[in-house]
Design a protein around this motif. Sequence first.
Motif, PDB file in Angstrom:
ATOM      1  N   UNK A   1       0.821  -1.351  -0.112  1.00  0.00           N
ATOM      2  CA  UNK A   1      -0.044   0.252   0.018  1.00  0.00           C
ATOM      3  C   UNK A   1       0.865   1.626   0.083  1.00  0.00           C
ATOM      4  N   UNK A   2       0.130   2.163  -1.213  1.00  0.00           N
ATOM      5  CA  UNK A   2       1.559   3.405  -0.792  1.00  0.00           C
ATOM      6  C   UNK A   2       0.877   4.228  -0.787  1.00  0.00           C
ATOM      7  N   UNK A   3       2.034   5.332   0.379  1.00  0.00           N
ATOM      8  CA  UNK A   3       1.521   6.294   0.739  1.00  0.00           C
ATOM      9  C   UNK A   3       2.761   7.469   0.624  1.00  0.00           C
ATOM     10  N   UNK A   4       2.878   7.607  -0.617  1.00  0.00           N
ATOM     11  CA  UNK A   4       3.266   8.966  -0.870  1.00  0.00           C
ATOM     12  C   UNK A   4       2.965  10.490  -0.964  1.00  0.00           C
ATOM     13  N   UNK A   5       3.080  11.320  -0.210  1.00  0.00           N
ATOM     14  CA  UNK A   5       3.170  12.534  -0.056  1.00  0.00           C
ATOM     15  C   UNK A   5       3.328  13.686  -2.074  1.00  0.00           C
ATOM     16  N   UNK A   6       3.240  14.453  -1.678  1.00  0.00           N
ATOM     17  CA  UNK A   6       2.820  15.647  -0.892  1.00  0.00           C
ATOM     18  C   UNK A   6       1.132  15.276  -0.419  1.00  0.00           C
ATOM     19  N   UNK A   7       0.314  16.684   0.352  1.00  0.00           N
ATOM     20  CA  UNK A   7      -0.523  16.123   0.550  1.00  0.00           C
ATOM     21  C   UNK A   7      -1.222  14.844   0.661  1.00  0.00           C
TER      22      UNK A   7
END
Length: 203
Positions: A143-149
Amino acid sequence: MISIYQLKPAFQNLLRPLATHLAKLGVTANAVTVAAMLLSLLLGGVLYLFGASAPQLFLLLPAWMFLRMALNALDGMLAREFGQQSPLGAYLNELSDVVSDAALYLPFVLIPPFGWASIGAVVFLAALSEMAGALGPMVGAPRQYDGPLGKSDRAFLFGCLGFWLGLAGSLPAAVFWLMPLAAAGIALNIVNRIRSGIAAITS
């Protein structure tokens, strides 16, 4: 990309004793997830119906954003660390976040200088962002959680706006540009999550 989400491990360590206590009481991860969503819907409804005429109600938003973040961390710990993971929990975890975000952002459509176009774009892109992250396991990636925002960053942004509005009673015209900037940040977020997911299975 730097994101408030990177503080999550330290935040979870602070909450771990509470998670242990809740597990002993028989509180389930799914119950915490659903409670957080229902309370978000309730607060969003109150702010949408009454916030424009009583902007001080928006002072509830930053407090709830912080508490919701804690509940989101707790449901994850209950699921992973106390054997409560389930297919239903996975669905609830992803869908409730999208529903809660929409409920908490939409009251700002009635607050100048925002409107349906700017807030609606952020709500739509936020949902796409969470979908892009959740699709990682479908292609064999985490599961990907990259930012920004990401979710935590958006909570901070709208919490700050709620705090400002609650204290001042209105927002200056210049903050209109925050929503296009936020939308651009979330669009970059989506690209980053897709790239990271692909990279995870091709590297």
